[in-house]
Design an enzyme around this catalytic site. Sequence first.
Site, PDB file in Angstrom:
ATOM      1  N   GLY A  69       0.822  -1.204   0.000  1.00 31.01           N
ATOM      2  CA  GLY A  69       0.000   0.000   0.000  1.00 31.01           C
ATOM      3  C   GLY A  69       0.855   1.253   0.000  1.00 31.01           C
ATOM      4  N   GLN A 177      -7.795   1.901   5.086  1.00 27.69           N
ATOM      5  CA  GLN A 177      -8.549   1.456   6.259  1.00 27.69           C
ATOM      6  C   GLN A 177     -10.010   1.164   5.976  1.00 27.69           C
ATOM      7  OE1 GLN A 177      -7.616   0.606   9.239  1.00 27.69           O
ATOM      8  NE2 GLN A 177      -5.456   1.163   9.039  1.00 27.69           N
ATOM      9  N   HIS A 196      -3.342  -6.195   3.384  1.00 27.48           N
ATOM     10  CA  HIS A 196      -3.246  -6.724   4.753  1.00 27.48           C
ATOM     11  C   HIS A 196      -4.148  -5.985   5.725  1.00 27.48           C
ATOM     12  CE1 HIS A 196      -0.388  -3.387   5.238  1.00 27.48           C
ATOM     13  NE2 HIS A 196      -0.548  -3.518   6.535  1.00 27.48           N
ATOM     14  N   CYS A 320       2.994   3.752  12.977  1.00 25.48           N
ATOM     15  CA  CYS A 320       4.168   4.234  12.251  1.00 25.48           C
ATOM     16  C   CYS A 320       5.053   5.123  13.120  1.00 25.48           C
ATOM     17  CB  CYS A 320       3.741   5.021  11.015  1.00 25.48           C
ATOM     18  SG  CYS A 320       2.743   4.063   9.872  1.00 25.48           S
TER      19      CYS A 320
END
Length: 461
Positions: A69, A177, A196, A320
Amino acid sequence: MPYFDAASAAPLHPVARQALLAALDEGWADPARLYREGRRARLLLDAAREAAAEAVGCRPDELVFTPSGTRAVHSGVSGALAGRRRTGRRLVVSAVEHSSVLHAGGAHATAGGEVTEVPVGRNGAVDPDAFAAELGEGVALACLQSANHEVGTEQPVAEVAGACREAGVPLLVDAAQSLGWGPVPEGWSLLTASAHKWGGPAGVGLLAVRKGVRFAPQGPSDERESGRAPGFENLPAIVAAAASLRAVRAEAAAEGARLRGLVDRIRARVPELVPDVEVVGDPVRRLPHLVTFSCLYVDGETVLSELDREGFSVSSGSSCTSSTLTPSHVLRAMGVLSEGNVRVSLPAGTEEADVDRFLEVLPRVVASVRERLGGGGPAGGGSGERGDLVVDALGKRCPIPVIELAKVIGTVRVGGTVTVLSDDEAARLDIPAWCEMRGQLYEGESAGPGGGRAYVVRRAS
Protein backbone atom coordinates in the site's frame (compact mmCIF):
# COMPACT_ATOMS: atom_id res chain seq x y z
CA MET A 1 -5.25 -14.26 23.12
CA PRO A 2 -7.59 -11.51 21.83
CA TYR A 3 -5.99 -9.60 18.96
CA PHE A 4 -7.29 -6.01 18.93
CA ASP A 5 -4.98 -4.41 16.35
CA ALA A 6 -6.70 -5.06 13.04
CA ALA A 7 -5.99 -1.48 11.89
CA SER A 8 -2.30 -2.42 11.71
CA ALA A 9 -2.83 -5.80 10.07
CA ALA A 10 -5.97 -7.91 9.98
CA PRO A 11 -5.67 -11.66 10.50
CA LEU A 12 -5.56 -13.63 7.25
CA HIS A 13 -9.12 -14.28 6.11
CA PRO A 14 -9.97 -17.99 5.57
CA VAL A 15 -10.85 -17.25 1.95
CA ALA A 16 -7.44 -15.62 1.47
CA ARG A 17 -5.72 -18.70 2.85
CA GLN A 18 -7.65 -21.02 0.53
CA ALA A 19 -7.04 -18.84 -2.52
CA LEU A 20 -3.35 -18.47 -1.69
CA LEU A 21 -2.79 -22.20 -1.42
CA ALA A 22 -4.69 -22.87 -4.65
CA ALA A 23 -2.80 -20.15 -6.52
CA LEU A 24 0.54 -21.51 -5.34
CA ASP A 25 -0.28 -24.64 -7.33
CA GLU A 26 -1.89 -22.97 -10.33
CA GLY A 27 -0.40 -19.47 -10.56
CA TRP A 28 3.34 -19.89 -10.24
CA ALA A 29 4.20 -19.26 -13.91
CA ASP A 30 4.92 -15.98 -15.68
CA PRO A 31 1.58 -14.43 -16.77
CA ALA A 32 3.40 -12.63 -19.61
CA ARG A 33 4.22 -15.92 -21.36
CA LEU A 34 2.07 -17.52 -24.05
CA TYR A 35 2.51 -21.18 -23.15
CA ARG A 36 -0.12 -23.09 -21.20
CA GLU A 37 1.17 -22.37 -17.69
CA GLY A 38 1.60 -18.69 -18.53
CA ARG A 39 -1.93 -18.47 -19.97
CA ARG A 40 -3.31 -20.07 -16.80
CA ALA A 41 -1.44 -17.52 -14.69
CA ARG A 42 -2.74 -14.67 -16.88
CA LEU A 43 -6.33 -15.84 -16.41
CA LEU A 44 -5.86 -15.80 -12.64
CA LEU A 45 -4.32 -12.32 -12.75
CA ASP A 46 -7.09 -10.95 -14.96
CA ALA A 47 -9.78 -12.46 -12.73
CA ALA A 48 -8.15 -10.95 -9.63
CA ARG A 49 -7.95 -7.55 -11.30
CA GLU A 50 -11.62 -7.68 -12.28
CA ALA A 51 -12.67 -8.63 -8.75
CA ALA A 52 -10.57 -5.85 -7.18
CA ALA A 53 -11.79 -3.29 -9.71
CA GLU A 54 -15.40 -4.20 -8.97
CA ALA A 55 -14.81 -3.62 -5.25
CA VAL A 56 -12.99 -0.34 -5.87
CA GLY A 57 -15.53 0.91 -8.40
CA CYS A 58 -13.29 1.35 -11.42
CA ARG A 59 -12.46 -0.32 -14.73
CA PRO A 60 -10.03 -3.26 -14.61
CA ASP A 61 -7.60 -1.45 -16.90
CA GLU A 62 -7.51 1.47 -14.42
CA LEU A 63 -6.17 -0.69 -11.58
CA VAL A 64 -2.68 -2.10 -11.01
CA PHE A 65 -1.27 -4.24 -8.21
CA THR A 66 1.77 -2.91 -6.33
CA PRO A 67 4.15 -4.56 -3.82
CA SER A 68 2.50 -2.70 -0.90
CA GLY A 69 0.00 0.00 0.00
CA THR A 70 2.88 2.36 0.75
CA ARG A 71 4.32 1.80 -2.72
CA ALA A 72 0.88 2.46 -4.18
CA VAL A 73 0.72 5.81 -2.37
CA HIS A 74 4.25 6.82 -3.35
CA SER A 75 3.69 5.83 -6.98
CA GLY A 76 0.29 7.53 -7.09
CA VAL A 77 1.51 10.81 -5.61
CA SER A 78 4.71 11.03 -7.64
CA GLY A 79 3.04 9.97 -10.88
CA ALA A 80 0.16 12.44 -10.55
CA LEU A 81 2.47 15.31 -9.60
CA ALA A 82 4.76 14.56 -12.55
CA GLY A 83 1.84 14.28 -14.94
CA ARG A 84 0.58 17.72 -13.93
CA ARG A 85 3.93 19.48 -13.59
CA ARG A 86 2.89 22.17 -16.06
CA THR A 87 -0.13 23.00 -13.89
CA GLY A 88 1.96 23.68 -10.80
CA ARG A 89 4.01 22.15 -7.97
CA ARG A 90 1.59 22.45 -5.06
CA LEU A 91 0.36 19.36 -3.19
CA VAL A 92 -2.56 19.72 -0.76
CA VAL A 93 -3.03 17.09 1.96
CA SER A 94 -4.86 16.81 5.26
CA ALA A 95 -2.78 17.07 8.43
CA VAL A 96 -3.79 13.56 9.49
CA GLU A 97 -2.83 11.58 6.40
CA HIS A 98 -0.98 8.30 6.78
CA SER A 99 2.78 8.67 7.03
CA SER A 100 3.18 7.25 3.51
CA VAL A 101 1.38 10.31 2.10
CA LEU A 102 3.34 12.70 4.31
CA HIS A 103 6.63 11.05 3.33
CA ALA A 104 5.70 11.39 -0.34
CA GLY A 105 4.93 15.04 0.34
CA GLY A 106 8.28 15.46 2.05
CA ALA A 107 10.08 14.07 -0.99
CA HIS A 108 8.11 16.46 -3.19
CA ALA A 109 9.10 19.42 -0.99
CA THR A 110 12.75 18.36 -1.05
CA ALA A 111 12.60 18.37 -4.84
CA GLY A 112 11.37 21.97 -4.83
CA GLY A 113 7.62 21.46 -4.61
CA GLU A 114 5.21 22.97 -2.11
CA VAL A 115 3.06 21.05 0.36
CA THR A 116 0.03 22.53 2.11
CA GLU A 117 -1.47 20.72 5.10
CA VAL A 118 -5.16 21.38 5.78
CA PRO A 119 -5.88 21.32 9.55
CA VAL A 120 -8.54 19.17 11.17
CA GLY A 121 -10.91 19.69 14.07
CA ARG A 122 -10.82 17.87 17.40
CA ASN A 123 -12.84 15.04 15.85
CA GLY A 124 -10.10 14.45 13.27
CA ALA A 125 -12.03 15.51 10.16
CA VAL A 126 -11.18 18.27 7.71
CA ASP A 127 -13.60 21.09 6.98
CA PRO A 128 -14.56 20.71 3.30
CA ASP A 129 -14.70 24.50 2.89
CA ALA A 130 -11.22 24.88 4.38
CA PHE A 131 -9.91 22.18 2.06
CA ALA A 132 -11.59 23.80 -0.94
CA ALA A 133 -10.02 27.15 -0.06
CA GLU A 134 -6.56 25.65 -0.64
CA LEU A 135 -7.37 24.41 -4.16
CA GLY A 136 -6.16 27.53 -5.89
CA GLU A 137 -3.74 28.21 -8.68
CA GLY A 138 -0.76 25.92 -9.01
CA VAL A 139 -2.29 22.92 -7.20
CA ALA A 140 -1.31 19.74 -9.02
CA LEU A 141 -2.80 17.16 -6.65
CA ALA A 142 -4.88 16.82 -3.49
CA CYS A 143 -4.80 13.85 -1.08
CA LEU A 144 -7.43 12.86 1.47
CA GLN A 145 -7.77 9.55 3.29
CA SER A 146 -11.20 7.96 3.36
CA ALA A 147 -10.93 7.20 7.09
CA ASN A 148 -8.24 7.83 9.66
CA HIS A 149 -5.98 4.95 10.63
CA GLU A 150 -5.54 6.06 14.26
CA VAL A 151 -8.90 7.37 15.43
CA GLY A 152 -11.31 5.94 12.83
CA THR A 153 -12.87 9.24 11.76
CA GLU A 154 -14.36 9.14 8.27
CA GLN A 155 -13.40 12.09 6.10
CA PRO A 156 -15.90 14.07 3.96
CA VAL A 157 -14.58 12.55 0.75
CA ALA A 158 -17.66 13.29 -1.36
CA GLU A 159 -17.68 16.99 -0.44
CA VAL A 160 -13.94 17.39 -0.98
CA ALA A 161 -14.12 15.46 -4.26
CA GLY A 162 -16.79 17.88 -5.46
CA ALA A 163 -14.59 20.84 -4.58
CA CYS A 164 -11.64 19.23 -6.38
CA ARG A 165 -13.75 18.62 -9.45
CA GLU A 166 -14.82 22.27 -9.57
CA ALA A 167 -11.20 23.38 -9.16
CA GLY A 168 -9.94 20.94 -11.79
CA VAL A 169 -7.63 19.22 -9.29
CA PRO A 170 -7.33 15.41 -9.16
CA LEU A 171 -7.98 13.84 -5.76
CA LEU A 172 -6.01 10.84 -4.48
CA VAL A 173 -7.89 8.90 -1.79
CA ASP A 174 -5.99 6.58 0.55
CA ALA A 175 -8.65 3.95 1.22
CA ALA A 176 -6.43 1.50 3.10
CA GLN A 177 -8.55 1.46 6.26
CA SER A 178 -12.01 1.63 4.73
CA LEU A 179 -12.02 -0.38 1.49
CA GLY A 180 -12.86 -3.65 3.25
CA TRP A 181 -15.96 -2.02 4.75
CA GLY A 182 -17.43 -0.58 1.57
CA PRO A 183 -16.83 1.49 -1.56
CA VAL A 184 -15.33 4.95 -1.42
CA PRO A 185 -17.71 7.78 -2.45
CA GLU A 186 -17.53 8.76 -6.11
CA GLY A 187 -15.44 11.63 -7.36
CA TRP A 188 -11.90 10.48 -6.70
CA SER A 189 -9.25 10.47 -9.42
CA LEU A 190 -6.71 8.10 -7.85
CA LEU A 191 -7.20 5.51 -5.11
CA THR A 192 -4.79 3.39 -3.09
CA ALA A 193 -5.28 0.50 -0.68
CA SER A 194 -3.41 -2.33 1.04
CA ALA A 195 -4.51 -5.96 1.24
CA HIS A 196 -3.25 -6.72 4.75
CA LYS A 197 -5.73 -4.18 6.14
CA TRP A 198 -8.74 -6.28 5.08
CA GLY A 199 -7.41 -9.78 5.75
CA GLY A 200 -5.45 -10.37 2.59
CA PRO A 201 -1.75 -11.26 2.59
CA ALA A 202 0.88 -8.61 3.18
CA GLY A 203 2.81 -7.34 0.18
CA VAL A 204 -0.10 -6.44 -2.10
CA GLY A 205 -1.28 -2.91 -2.74
CA LEU A 206 -3.77 -1.39 -5.16
CA LEU A 207 -3.37 1.75 -7.26
CA ALA A 208 -6.31 2.88 -9.37
CA VAL A 209 -5.92 5.82 -11.76
CA ARG A 210 -9.04 7.02 -13.58
CA LYS A 211 -8.90 7.35 -17.35
CA GLY A 212 -8.17 10.94 -18.29
CA VAL A 213 -6.01 11.71 -15.26
CA ARG A 214 -2.60 12.97 -16.32
CA PHE A 215 -0.14 10.47 -14.90
CA ALA A 216 3.57 9.93 -15.55
CA PRO A 217 5.10 6.95 -13.67
CA GLN A 218 8.39 7.85 -12.05
CA GLY A 219 11.52 5.72 -11.92
CA PRO A 220 12.47 2.72 -14.07
CA SER A 221 9.54 0.76 -15.46
CA ASP A 222 8.88 -2.33 -17.52
CA GLU A 223 5.99 -3.88 -19.42
CA ARG A 224 4.21 -5.19 -16.32
CA GLU A 225 1.17 -3.56 -14.65
CA SER A 226 0.93 -0.87 -17.34
CA GLY A 227 4.42 0.30 -16.43
CA ARG A 228 3.22 1.54 -13.03
CA ALA A 229 4.48 -1.34 -10.85
CA PRO A 230 7.58 -2.92 -12.36
CA GLY A 231 8.70 -6.42 -11.48
CA PHE A 232 7.28 -9.93 -11.48
CA GLU A 233 3.79 -10.00 -9.96
CA ASN A 234 3.30 -11.95 -6.73
CA LEU A 235 0.40 -13.73 -8.34
CA PRO A 236 -0.61 -16.09 -5.48
CA ALA A 237 -0.76 -13.14 -3.05
CA ILE A 238 -2.67 -11.01 -5.57
CA VAL A 239 -5.25 -13.77 -6.09
CA ALA A 240 -5.66 -14.17 -2.34
CA ALA A 241 -5.96 -10.39 -1.86
CA ALA A 242 -8.74 -10.09 -4.45
CA ALA A 243 -10.60 -13.13 -3.15
CA SER A 244 -10.50 -11.92 0.44
CA LEU A 245 -11.60 -8.41 -0.56
CA ARG A 246 -14.68 -9.84 -2.23
CA ALA A 247 -15.36 -12.03 0.83
CA VAL A 248 -15.02 -9.30 3.45
CA ARG A 249 -17.17 -6.94 1.43
CA ALA A 250 -19.91 -9.57 1.31
CA GLU A 251 -19.71 -9.82 5.12
CA ALA A 252 -19.23 -6.11 5.78
CA ALA A 253 -22.80 -5.01 6.49
CA ALA A 254 -23.57 -7.65 9.11
CA GLU A 255 -20.12 -7.79 10.68
CA GLY A 256 -19.75 -4.02 10.66
CA ALA A 257 -23.02 -3.59 12.55
CA ARG A 258 -21.98 -6.19 15.12
CA LEU A 259 -18.54 -4.68 15.70
CA ARG A 260 -19.98 -1.16 15.86
CA GLY A 261 -22.08 -2.31 18.79
CA LEU A 262 -19.01 -3.67 20.58
CA VAL A 263 -17.07 -0.46 19.92
CA ASP A 264 -20.01 1.61 21.16
CA ARG A 265 -19.78 -0.34 24.41
CA ILE A 266 -16.07 0.42 24.72
CA ARG A 267 -16.62 4.12 23.95
CA ALA A 268 -19.31 4.37 26.61
CA ARG A 269 -17.81 2.18 29.33
CA VAL A 270 -14.14 3.21 29.33
CA PRO A 271 -14.81 6.77 30.64
CA GLU A 272 -17.10 5.29 33.30
CA LEU A 273 -14.58 2.69 34.43
CA VAL A 274 -11.35 4.70 34.15
CA PRO A 275 -11.12 8.26 35.54
CA ASP A 276 -9.51 11.01 33.45
CA VAL A 277 -9.93 9.45 30.01
CA GLU A 278 -10.55 11.20 26.70
CA VAL A 279 -12.18 9.17 23.91
CA VAL A 280 -11.09 10.72 20.62
CA GLY A 281 -12.38 10.68 17.06
CA ASP A 282 -15.84 11.32 15.65
CA PRO A 283 -18.44 9.34 17.62
CA VAL A 284 -20.72 8.87 14.60
CA ARG A 285 -18.84 9.23 11.30
CA ARG A 286 -16.24 6.56 11.98
CA LEU A 287 -15.09 3.10 11.05
CA PRO A 288 -17.19 0.42 12.77
CA HIS A 289 -14.33 -1.50 14.39
CA LEU A 290 -11.98 1.16 15.76
CA VAL A 291 -11.87 3.27 18.92
CA THR A 292 -9.04 5.31 20.44
CA PHE A 293 -8.81 6.78 23.91
CA SER A 294 -6.11 8.45 26.00
CA CYS A 295 -5.59 8.16 29.75
CA LEU A 296 -4.04 10.89 31.89
CA TYR A 297 -1.02 10.13 34.07
CA VAL A 298 0.10 6.96 32.27
CA ASP A 299 2.59 6.03 29.56
CA GLY A 300 0.87 4.44 26.57
CA GLU A 301 3.68 1.99 25.88
CA THR A 302 3.60 0.76 29.50
CA VAL A 303 -0.17 0.29 29.31
CA LEU A 304 0.31 -1.71 26.12
CA SER A 305 2.88 -3.94 27.78
CA GLU A 306 0.62 -4.57 30.74
CA LEU A 307 -2.35 -5.33 28.52
CA ASP A 308 -0.14 -7.73 26.59
CA ARG A 309 0.62 -9.52 29.86
CA GLU A 310 -3.14 -9.84 30.34
CA GLY A 311 -3.50 -11.34 26.86
CA PHE A 312 -4.64 -8.32 24.80
CA SER A 313 -2.87 -7.05 21.71
CA VAL A 314 -3.56 -3.35 21.16
CA SER A 315 -1.55 -0.43 19.80
CA SER A 316 -0.75 3.09 20.95
CA GLY A 317 -1.17 6.07 18.70
CA SER A 318 0.12 5.49 15.21
CA SER A 319 1.78 2.19 14.39
CA CYS A 320 4.17 4.23 12.25
CA THR A 321 5.34 6.51 15.09
CA SER A 322 5.01 4.38 18.23
CA SER A 323 8.76 3.72 18.32
CA THR A 324 9.64 7.42 18.47
CA LEU A 325 9.68 9.89 21.34
CA THR A 326 7.35 12.33 19.58
CA PRO A 327 3.57 12.19 19.88
CA SER A 328 1.44 10.94 17.01
CA HIS A 329 1.06 13.55 14.26
CA VAL A 330 -2.64 12.67 14.09
CA LEU A 331 -3.30 13.36 17.77
CA ARG A 332 -1.14 16.48 17.58
CA ALA A 333 -3.14 17.80 14.61
CA MET A 334 -6.40 17.12 16.48
CA GLY A 335 -5.15 18.88 19.62
CA VAL A 336 -6.20 16.01 21.89
CA LEU A 337 -4.45 14.18 24.69
CA SER A 338 -1.64 11.89 23.55
CA GLU A 339 -0.36 10.37 26.79
CA GLY A 340 -1.69 6.96 27.70
CA ASN A 341 -3.07 6.53 24.18
CA VAL A 342 -4.66 3.17 23.34
CA ARG A 343 -6.06 2.19 19.95
CA VAL A 344 -8.43 -0.76 19.86
CA SER A 345 -9.35 -2.11 16.41
CA LEU A 346 -11.43 -5.25 16.43
CA PRO A 347 -10.96 -7.89 13.72
CA ALA A 348 -13.92 -9.71 12.21
CA GLY A 349 -15.18 -12.43 14.50
CA THR A 350 -14.27 -10.70 17.78
CA GLU A 351 -16.29 -12.24 20.59
CA GLU A 352 -18.42 -10.16 22.95
CA ALA A 353 -16.85 -11.99 25.89
CA ASP A 354 -13.39 -10.77 24.86
CA VAL A 355 -14.57 -7.15 24.88
CA ASP A 356 -16.16 -7.66 28.30
CA ARG A 357 -12.91 -9.05 29.68
CA PHE A 358 -10.96 -6.15 28.18
CA LEU A 359 -13.26 -3.73 30.01
CA GLU A 360 -12.67 -5.70 33.20
CA VAL A 361 -8.86 -5.70 32.84
CA LEU A 362 -8.29 -2.12 31.63
CA PRO A 363 -9.19 -0.22 34.84
CA ARG A 364 -6.86 -2.41 36.89
CA VAL A 365 -4.01 -1.95 34.43
CA VAL A 366 -4.36 1.84 34.27
CA ALA A 367 -4.65 2.13 38.06
CA SER A 368 -1.52 0.03 38.51
CA VAL A 369 0.51 2.16 36.09
CA ARG A 370 -0.74 5.38 37.68
CA GLU A 371 0.22 4.14 41.12
CA ARG A 372 3.75 3.33 39.96
CA LEU A 373 4.15 6.76 38.34
CA GLY A 374 2.60 8.66 41.24
CA GLY A 375 -0.24 10.08 39.17
CA GLY A 376 -3.99 10.06 39.35
CA GLY A 377 -4.46 12.31 42.36
CA PRO A 378 -6.96 15.18 42.32
CA ALA A 379 -5.84 18.20 40.33
CA GLY A 380 -6.94 21.49 41.83
CA GLY A 381 -9.70 21.72 44.40
CA GLY A 382 -7.33 22.72 47.20
CA SER A 383 -7.34 26.07 48.99
CA GLY A 384 -3.77 26.96 48.10
CA GLU A 385 -2.51 30.48 48.76
CA ARG A 386 0.87 30.21 47.09
CA GLY A 387 1.72 32.67 44.37
CA ASP A 388 2.98 31.74 40.95
CA LEU A 389 4.98 28.52 40.85
CA VAL A 390 7.59 27.02 38.54
CA VAL A 391 7.88 23.24 38.06
CA ASP A 392 11.16 21.96 36.63
CA ALA A 393 10.35 18.87 34.55
CA LEU A 394 13.35 19.13 32.22
CA GLY A 395 14.69 15.74 31.23
CA LYS A 396 11.49 13.98 32.32
CA ARG A 397 9.38 12.13 29.81
CA CYS A 398 5.64 11.85 29.30
CA PRO A 399 3.55 11.59 31.46
CA ILE A 400 5.75 13.02 34.26
CA PRO A 401 5.42 16.74 33.29
CA VAL A 402 1.62 16.52 33.46
CA ILE A 403 1.74 14.51 36.70
CA GLU A 404 3.97 17.17 38.29
CA LEU A 405 1.57 19.89 37.13
CA ALA A 406 -1.44 18.04 38.55
CA LYS A 407 0.28 17.61 41.93
CA VAL A 408 0.89 21.32 42.48
CA ILE A 409 -2.00 23.12 40.77
CA GLY A 410 -4.04 22.93 43.94
CA THR A 411 -1.31 24.60 46.00
CA VAL A 412 -1.49 27.93 44.16
CA ARG A 413 -4.26 30.43 44.65
CA VAL A 414 -7.11 30.68 42.14
CA GLY A 415 -5.82 33.02 39.45
CA GLY A 416 -2.21 32.05 40.13
CA THR A 417 -0.05 30.29 37.58
CA VAL A 418 2.07 27.18 37.33
CA THR A 419 4.86 27.28 34.75
CA VAL A 420 6.05 23.86 33.66
CA LEU A 421 9.55 23.67 32.20
CA SER A 422 9.83 20.70 29.86
CA ASP A 423 11.92 19.53 26.92
CA ASP A 424 9.54 16.66 26.11
CA GLU A 425 7.75 17.17 22.79
CA ALA A 426 4.61 15.50 24.14
CA ALA A 427 4.18 18.26 26.73
CA ARG A 428 3.26 20.71 23.96
CA LEU A 429 0.17 18.62 23.28
CA ASP A 430 -0.63 17.09 26.64
CA ILE A 431 -0.51 20.16 28.90
CA PRO A 432 -3.14 22.09 26.89
CA ALA A 433 -5.25 18.91 26.63
CA TRP A 434 -4.96 18.41 30.41
CA CYS A 435 -6.14 21.98 30.98
CA GLU A 436 -9.22 21.44 28.82
CA MET A 437 -10.04 18.17 30.58
CA ARG A 438 -9.55 19.62 34.09
CA GLY A 439 -11.09 23.06 33.61
CA GLN A 440 -7.84 25.04 33.96
CA LEU A 441 -6.62 27.85 31.69
CA TYR A 442 -3.72 27.28 29.35
CA GLU A 443 -1.89 30.58 28.83
CA GLY A 444 0.59 29.47 26.19
CA GLU A 445 4.27 28.60 25.85
CA SER A 446 7.57 30.36 25.39
CA ALA A 447 11.25 29.52 25.20
CA GLY A 448 12.59 27.97 28.39
CA PRO A 449 16.00 27.07 29.81
CA GLY A 450 18.11 24.18 28.57
CA GLY A 451 16.51 24.16 25.13
CA GLY A 452 13.10 23.39 26.63
CA ARG A 453 9.80 25.25 26.69
CA ALA A 454 7.91 27.02 29.42
CA TYR A 455 4.19 26.12 29.55
CA VAL A 456 2.02 28.46 31.63
CA VAL A 457 -1.19 27.23 33.26
CA ARG A 458 -3.49 29.55 35.23
CA ARG A 459 -5.60 28.02 37.96
CA ALA A 460 -9.29 28.66 37.23
CA SER A 461 -10.89 26.63 40.02
